[in-house]
Each structure stands twice: as structure tokens, then as C-alpha cells.
Write a protein that holds these residues in place. Structure first.
Motif, PDB file in Angstrom:
ATOM      1  N   ARG A  95       2.452  54.030   8.734  1.00 42.65           N
ATOM      2  CA  ARG A  95       2.999  52.660   9.561  1.00 42.65           C
ATOM      3  C   ARG A  95       3.947  51.793   8.915  1.00 42.65           C
ATOM      4  O   ARG A  95       5.218  51.439   9.519  1.00 42.65           O
ATOM      5  CB  ARG A  95       1.674  51.566   9.688  1.00 42.65           C
ATOM      6  N   ALA A  96       4.554  52.389   7.726  1.00 45.30           N
ATOM      7  CA  ALA A  96       5.254  51.622   6.642  1.00 45.30           C
ATOM      8  C   ALA A  96       6.799  52.260   6.797  1.00 45.30           C
ATOM      9  O   ALA A  96       7.468  52.404   7.195  1.00 45.30           O
ATOM     10  CB  ALA A  96       5.199  51.770   5.963  1.00 45.30           C
ATOM     11  N   LEU A  97       6.224  54.294   7.272  1.00 44.32           N
ATOM     12  CA  LEU A  97       7.125  54.894   7.284  1.00 44.32           C
ATOM     13  C   LEU A  97       8.182  54.892   8.800  1.00 44.32           C
ATOM     14  O   LEU A  97       9.815  54.774   8.762  1.00 44.32           O
ATOM     15  CB  LEU A  97       7.290  56.259   7.186  1.00 44.32           C
ATOM     16  N   GLN A  98       7.451  54.503  10.116  1.00 42.39           N
ATOM     17  CA  GLN A  98       7.566  54.314  11.513  1.00 42.39           C
ATOM     18  C   GLN A  98       8.146  53.044  11.346  1.00 42.39           C
ATOM     19  O   GLN A  98       9.299  53.079  12.075  1.00 42.39           O
ATOM     20  CB  GLN A  98       6.281  54.315  11.611  1.00 42.39           C
ATOM     21  N   VAL A  99       7.621  51.928  11.232  1.00 41.88           N
ATOM     22  CA  VAL A  99       8.473  50.650  10.628  1.00 41.88           C
ATOM     23  C   VAL A  99       9.805  50.807  10.209  1.00 41.88           C
ATOM     24  O   VAL A  99      10.997  50.620  10.662  1.00 41.88           O
ATOM     25  CB  VAL A  99       7.947  49.700  10.614  1.00 41.88           C
ATOM     26  N   ILE A 138       5.699  54.724  20.038  1.00 44.06           N
ATOM     27  CA  ILE A 138       4.678  55.672  19.536  1.00 44.06           C
ATOM     28  C   ILE A 138       4.501  57.074  20.757  1.00 44.06           C
ATOM     29  O   ILE A 138       4.564  56.715  21.982  1.00 44.06           O
ATOM     30  CB  ILE A 138       3.658  55.035  19.875  1.00 44.06           C
ATOM     31  N   SER A 139       4.166  58.084  20.558  1.00 47.77           N
ATOM     32  CA  SER A 139       4.018  59.389  21.919  1.00 47.77           C
ATOM     33  C   SER A 139       2.865  59.573  21.157  1.00 47.77           C
ATOM     34  O   SER A 139       2.526  60.370  20.798  1.00 47.77           O
ATOM     35  CB  SER A 139       5.175  60.381  21.251  1.00 47.77           C
ATOM     36  N   PRO A 140       1.906  59.297  23.268  1.00 42.63           N
ATOM     37  CA  PRO A 140       0.711  59.982  23.350  1.00 42.63           C
ATOM     38  C   PRO A 140       0.679  61.827  23.509  1.00 42.63           C
ATOM     39  O   PRO A 140       1.868  61.291  23.304  1.00 42.63           O
ATOM     40  CB  PRO A 140       0.962  59.305  24.044  1.00 42.63           C
ATOM     41  N   CYS A 141       0.245  61.842  21.842  1.00 49.19           N
ATOM     42  CA  CYS A 141      -0.658  63.398  22.366  1.00 49.19           C
ATOM     43  C   CYS A 141      -1.406  64.181  22.462  1.00 49.19           C
ATOM     44  O   CYS A 141      -2.447  62.898  22.299  1.00 49.19           O
ATOM     45  CB  CYS A 141       0.460  64.256  21.046  1.00 49.19           C
ATOM     46  N   GLY A 170      -0.304  69.201  21.844  1.00 46.78           N
ATOM     47  CA  GLY A 170       0.844  68.772  22.815  1.00 46.78           C
ATOM     48  C   GLY A 170       1.543  67.322  23.190  1.00 46.78           C
ATOM     49  O   GLY A 170      -0.046  66.686  23.420  1.00 46.78           O
ATOM     50  N   PHE A 171       2.454  67.415  23.810  1.00 48.01           N
ATOM     51  CA  PHE A 171       2.510  65.883  24.117  1.00 48.01           C
ATOM     52  C   PHE A 171       2.469  65.969  25.279  1.00 48.01           C
ATOM     53  O   PHE A 171       2.614  66.514  26.354  1.00 48.01           O
ATOM     54  CB  PHE A 171       4.812  65.711  24.293  1.00 48.01           C
ATOM     55  N   ILE A 172       1.892  63.921  26.124  1.00 46.58           N
ATOM     56  CA  ILE A 172       1.813  64.382  27.121  1.00 46.58           C
ATOM     57  C   ILE A 172       2.995  64.195  28.201  1.00 46.58           C
ATOM     58  O   ILE A 172       3.870  62.777  27.604  1.00 46.58           O
ATOM     59  CB  ILE A 172       1.093  62.896  27.610  1.00 46.58           C
ATOM     60  N   GLU A 173       3.320  64.450  29.573  1.00 46.00           N
ATOM     61  CA  GLU A 173       4.376  64.566  29.764  1.00 46.00           C
ATOM     62  C   GLU A 173       4.255  63.159  30.826  1.00 46.00           C
ATOM     63  O   GLU A 173       3.406  62.373  30.954  1.00 46.00           O
ATOM     64  CB  GLU A 173       4.791  65.597  30.588  1.00 46.00           C
ATOM     65  N   PRO A 174       5.403  63.075  31.652  1.00 46.35           N
ATOM     66  CA  PRO A 174       5.714  61.860  32.447  1.00 46.35           C
ATOM     67  C   PRO A 174       4.928  61.701  33.497  1.00 46.35           C
ATOM     68  O   PRO A 174       5.265  63.015  33.715  1.00 46.35           O
ATOM     69  CB  PRO A 174       7.052  61.176  32.693  1.00 46.35           C
ATOM     70  N   GLY A 175       3.920  60.718  34.149  1.00 48.83           N
ATOM     71  CA  GLY A 175       3.576  61.254  34.663  1.00 48.83           C
ATOM     72  C   GLY A 175       1.806  61.825  34.748  1.00 48.83           C
ATOM     73  O   GLY A 175       0.765  61.855  35.589  1.00 48.83           O
ATOM     74  N   GLU A 176       1.672  62.121  33.488  1.00 50.16           N
ATOM     75  CA  GLU A 176       0.395  63.223  33.229  1.00 50.16           C
ATOM     76  C   GLU A 176       0.082  62.840  32.713  1.00 50.16           C
ATOM     77  O   GLU A 176      -0.745  61.044  31.924  1.00 50.16           O
ATOM     78  CB  GLU A 176       0.681  63.759  32.047  1.00 50.16           C
ATOM     79  N   ASN A 177      -1.569  62.644  33.041  1.00 49.69           N
ATOM     80  CA  ASN A 177      -3.078  61.621  32.498  1.00 49.69           C
ATOM     81  C   ASN A 177      -2.963  62.809  30.698  1.00 49.69           C
ATOM     82  O   ASN A 177      -2.712  64.189  31.074  1.00 49.69           O
ATOM     83  CB  ASN A 177      -4.780  61.597  32.792  1.00 49.69           C
ATOM     84  N   ALA A 178      -3.790  62.206  30.285  1.00 55.63           N
ATOM     85  CA  ALA A 178      -4.649  63.400  28.779  1.00 55.63           C
ATOM     86  C   ALA A 178      -4.959  64.276  29.482  1.00 55.63           C
ATOM     87  O   ALA A 178      -4.480  65.359  28.567  1.00 55.63           O
ATOM     88  CB  ALA A 178      -5.503  62.242  28.133  1.00 55.63           C
ATOM     89  N   GLU A 179      -5.744  64.401  30.419  1.00 54.91           N
ATOM     90  CA  GLU A 179      -6.773  65.451  30.447  1.00 54.91           C
ATOM     91  C   GLU A 179      -5.731  66.892  31.281  1.00 54.91           C
ATOM     92  O   GLU A 179      -6.094  67.667  31.734  1.00 54.91           O
ATOM     93  CB  GLU A 179      -7.749  65.367  31.639  1.00 54.91           C
ATOM     94  N   PHE A 207       4.356  61.660  12.190  1.00 52.98           N
ATOM     95  CA  PHE A 207       5.521  62.998  12.119  1.00 52.98           C
ATOM     96  C   PHE A 207       6.415  63.471  13.906  1.00 52.98           C
ATOM     97  O   PHE A 207       5.775  64.203  13.804  1.00 52.98           O
ATOM     98  CB  PHE A 207       4.707  64.400  11.290  1.00 52.98           C
ATOM     99  N   PRO A 208       7.426  62.481  13.806  1.00 53.78           N
ATOM    100  CA  PRO A 208       7.190  61.048  13.266  1.00 53.78           C
ATOM    101  C   PRO A 208       6.848  60.170  13.959  1.00 53.78           C
ATOM    102  O   PRO A 208       6.566  58.706  13.155  1.00 53.78           O
ATOM    103  CB  PRO A 208       8.826  60.788  13.493  1.00 53.78           C
ATOM    104  N   GLY A 209       5.714  59.960  14.820  1.00 61.78           N
ATOM    105  CA  GLY A 209       5.507  58.840  15.683  1.00 61.78           C
ATOM    106  C   GLY A 209       4.456  59.391  16.478  1.00 61.78           C
ATOM    107  O   GLY A 209       4.562  58.824  17.697  1.00 61.78           O
ATOM    108  N   GLN A 210       3.460  60.093  16.532  1.00 61.27           N
ATOM    109  CA  GLN A 210       2.566  60.219  17.548  1.00 61.27           C
ATOM    110  C   GLN A 210       1.051  59.532  17.099  1.00 61.27           C
ATOM    111  O   GLN A 210       0.919  59.215  16.523  1.00 61.27           O
ATOM    112  CB  GLN A 210       2.248  61.710  17.353  1.00 61.27           C
ATOM    113  N   LEU A 211       0.441  59.235  18.320  1.00 60.92           N
ATOM    114  CA  LEU A 211      -0.706  58.903  18.506  1.00 60.92           C
ATOM    115  C   LEU A 211      -1.824  59.848  19.666  1.00 60.92           C
ATOM    116  O   LEU A 211      -0.953  60.369  20.208  1.00 60.92           O
ATOM    117  CB  LEU A 211      -0.791  57.526  19.720  1.00 60.92           C
TER     118      LEU A 211
END
Length: 265
Positions: A95-99, A138-141, A170-179, A207-211
Motif C-alpha cells: 500500500r505504501a509503495l502504491q501510494v 488498481i487493475s483487476p486481474c 491475467g488482466f480483465i479487459e474492458p467490457g469483460e466480467n471476471a469469469e 506489482f505494480p497495482g493489481q487486485l
């Protein structure tokens, strides 16, 4: 010990615990990155940010102008602490590094180039000209352990440190849900189709900012064929014969693998 994150960035209280960050690294004494005393003059500090309370003590991060020397301490990358500190402290360090990274990367507006200002309440930098507001990214993966009966699929990612065998991600792309992202990533990376997906839990991964959103997914068809681009090799492993080089239990990937092995036994 509990950590209560700050609900907003302002106002900032006086810190009881200090984290020093410079050039993407943390000032550590061994594995300890929390300091009761801050060893640097104010002139060395680019900015300071309130993170929250750890065990009832206020905690903040200081972004420094460079990796200045401090007696008895060394500058360490966050990844070097993985497996050496507990999950709570690892998340706090992340959290400290991301901020700090957010503050460094968005000093100028990405739309019009004007110097940004701090939002009066939110943790955001705002352009005074065009009003573009930038929050910590924050990038959802998705991270998924594909299973086939008593076996699970483990893969070695190109560039992965120490050559660990781990779950696919992998990263979630625009328009996708997680599944949908899960199914696409498995298909692209190893050529398999998946059926039922079971959500297990989530983990911040700085690394650097995923969820990371963790799943166990059932194999539904296809022959294993690593893409050779992101995945160097992949194989099925029986739950009783897992390799030793798997991620540590502090990671969501390690938790998925160990959970599957325990439930399949």
C-alpha cells in the motif's frame, strides 16, 4: 494486530509509524520497514501520506528524493519481503509503495500537462485547468487454478522469478466480467476450455497495482498447448505429487494450490 486503512487522504495526523520509500524501494532494518523514528530531515521528503492505523498507531509513508543512507538500514525491493513478513505487513508495504508511485507518476495532468494539485478530501491528484482527477490505479486481474479430477494445472511464466510453477493469471479487459476473462486467458495461454468456476477470494498484489480475484476452474476440454509467449511450460500435477517450487502460502496463488491439494486428498 489489525490495520484500519485511512478513509480519506486529508487531514493527515501526526504519524507514530513511518515508512520511507525512494525509487520504488523501502528502507528496512532487516525485514522491518516500520520505523518509530523518522531518520531524515524534512528537506529530503517529497511528500507524505497517511495510510491508516496499525494496532491503534497512525502510520504514514514518506516519499524521499532518493535512496539516502541511514545507519543500520538497507533499501529493499518489495518482492524481497515476500515470504519473510506476514500477509498484513506485506499488504501494508505494498500500500505504501502504491501510494508513493501514484504521487510520483501523476504530478502532471496526462490530458493537458498542467501541474496537478491534491484533492481536499480524496486521495487523488486533480488538474486545476481541466479537472481531470487521478486516483491510485488498481487493475483487476483473475488468477485461476485449473483442475482436472485429482490434478491441477501449473505453469511457468516467462520472466517469473525463481522459475516457480504457479496458477494462470491475467488482466480483465474492458467490457469483460471476471469469469469471461478467466475463460479467455486460459484459452489464450494454454489452449484449454473451462467449465464451472468457483470464486475463492481476493488479494492486493502491488506489482505494480493489481487486485487479484482467485478462482478454481474445472477443465472442460482441449489439449494442453502453452502459447510460448507468456507461458514457457505447463503441465498437470496430481495433488499428491506437487512440485516443491510453488508460490509461498502468503500469495493467493499459493493458497489456491494448497487448498486444492487439501480438499482433493
Amino acid at each position: 494486530m489489525d490495520f484500519i486503512p485511512a478513509a480519506s487522504a486529508r487531514p493527515q495526523p501526526q504519524f507514530s509509524l513511518h515508512i520511507a520509500v525512494a525509487e520504488g524501494q523501502l528502507l528496512c532494518s532487516g525485514t522491518e520497514f516500520l520505523h518509530s523514528d523518522f531518520p531524515f530531515p524534512g528537506s529530503a521528503v517529497v511528500s507524505s501520506h497517511y495510510l491508516g492505523e496499525l494496532g491503534g498507531r497512525t502510520c504514514g509513508v514518506h516519499l524521499l528524493s532518493g535512496r539516502l543512507p541511514a545507519g543500520g538500514c538497507d533499501w529493499r525491493g518489495l518482492r524481497s519481503l515476500l515470504g519473510e513478513v506476514d500477509e498484513l505487513h506485506f499488504s501494508l508495504a505494498g500500500r505504501a509503495l502504491q501510494v508513493a508511485n501514484w504521487d510520483t507518476d501523476h504530478r502532471f495532468c496526462g490530458r493537458c500537462g498542467v501541474v496537478t494539485e491534491y484533492h481536499p478530501c480524496d486521495r487523488a491528484r486533480v488538474c486545476p485547468r481541466c479537472q481531470l482527477a487521478v486516483y491510485p490505479r488498481i487493475s483487476p486481474c483473475v488468477i485461476m487454478l485449473v483442475t482436472r479430477g485429482g490434478e491441477c494445472l501449473l505453469a511457468r511464466h516467462r520472466g517469473h522469478p525463481h522459475g516457480l510453477l504457479t496458477a494462470l493469471a491475467g488482466f480483465i479487459e474492458p467490457g469483460e466480467n471476471a469469469e469471461q476473462a478467466l475463460a479467455r486467458e486460459v484459452r489464450e495461454e494454454v489452449g484449454l476450455e473451462v467449465g464451472a468456476c468457483h470464486y475463492i477470494g481476493s488479494q492486493p498484489w502491488p506489482f505494480p497495482g493489481q487486485l487479484m480475484l482467485g478462482y478454481i476452474a474445472e477443465w472442460a476440454g482441449g489439449e494442453l498447448k502453452p502459447d510460448g509467449l507468456e507461458i514457457a511450460e505447463a503441465a498437470w500435477f496430481h495433488h499428491s505429487e506437487l512440485p516443491s517450487a510453488i508460490p509461498p502460502p502468503q500469495t493467493l496463488s499459493g493458497q489456491l494450490i494448497r487448498r486444492f491439494a487439501e480438499e482433493a486428498a
